[in-house]
Design a protein around this motif. Structure first.
Motif, short mmCIF file in Angstrom:
data_model
loop_
_atom_site.label_atom_id
_atom_site.label_comp_id
_atom_site.label_asym_id
_atom_site.label_seq_id
_atom_site.Cartn_x
_atom_site.Cartn_y
_atom_site.Cartn_z
N ASP A 85 0.85 -1.18 0.00
CA ASP A 85 0.00 0.00 0.00
C ASP A 85 0.90 1.24 0.00
O ASP A 85 1.38 1.69 1.04
N TRP A 86 1.12 1.80 -1.18
CA TRP A 86 2.01 2.95 -1.32
C TRP A 86 1.30 4.26 -0.99
O TRP A 86 1.97 5.29 -0.87
N ASN A 87 0.01 4.25 -0.80
CA ASN A 87 -0.72 5.48 -0.46
C ASN A 87 -0.23 6.06 0.86
O ASN A 87 -0.15 7.28 1.00
N ARG A 88 0.09 5.21 1.81
CA ARG A 88 0.57 5.71 3.11
C ARG A 88 1.90 6.45 2.95
O ARG A 88 2.13 7.47 3.59
N ASP A 91 1.14 9.76 1.17
CA ASP A 91 0.46 10.67 2.09
C ASP A 91 1.47 11.37 3.00
O ASP A 91 1.35 12.57 3.27
N THR A 139 0.94 7.31 9.23
CA THR A 139 1.10 6.22 8.26
C THR A 139 1.62 4.94 8.90
O THR A 139 1.80 3.95 8.22
#
Length: 171
Positions: A85-88, A91, A139
């Motif tokens: 999960d690269w969104n963290r 972010d 994160t």
């Protein structure tokens, strides 16, 4: 005319010569036969030893781990990286608290999963603010400041600016 009596008698000297020759030929052939038999036994022993060694070699090569396939390993690493999960991470990098710092470089180690960020900072004091902003993004990744450096002698590096490098174990 007188009758002639002829007696055909074989000379005895030739009998002795032929007997000695026969004895020598028998001795020579038996000696040669014995040596051939020994060589055959030796060859059989060596052949069985070769077969045993080849069987051992096959067993060892079968028990070895398979060859390392670089392409397969690369594909597996890419699949593992795509499943994270690269969104963290993004972010944390794109938070509003980091608006004053300029992101220069972001690198990801595919094997260890370590992420490295390099920011251009206005001063050394700003490094602690960037660390706090990265860790405050929620994160669940811990960002550690590795180094802060200032090199005003380079042409692409403005005077008074510094660069900081942060690392994390990734998502």
């Amino acid at each position: 005319m007188k009758p002639v009596q002829i007696q055909f008698v074989a000379p005895r000297a030739w009998k002795v010569i032929w007997a000695i020759t026969a004895a020598l030929l028998i001795a020579l052939s038996s000696s040669t036969g014995w040596r051939l038999w020994e060589q055959q036994q030796l060859r059989r022993g060596l052949q069985s030893e070769i077969e045993q060694l080849q069987a051992k070699l096959k067993a060892q090569s079968a028990s070895k781990s398979p060859e390392f396939d670089l392409r397969h390993a690369s594909e597996q690493t890419a699949m593992r990286l795509l499943q994270r999960d690269w969104n963290r991470v993004f972010d944390a990098v794109e938070s509003d608290a980091l608006a004053q710092a300029l992101l220069v470089q972001m690198s990801i180690d595919g094997v260890t999963g370590e992420i490295r960020l390099e920011y251009e900072l206005e001063s050394f004091v700003q490094a602690s603010a960037v660390t706090a902003a990265l860790n405050a993004s929620g994160t669940m990744t811990v960002w550690q400041l590795e180094r802060v450096s200032s090199v005003p002698l380079q042409a692409d590096f403005p005077a008074g600016k510094s660069r900081g490098v942060w690392s994390s174990k990734g998502p």
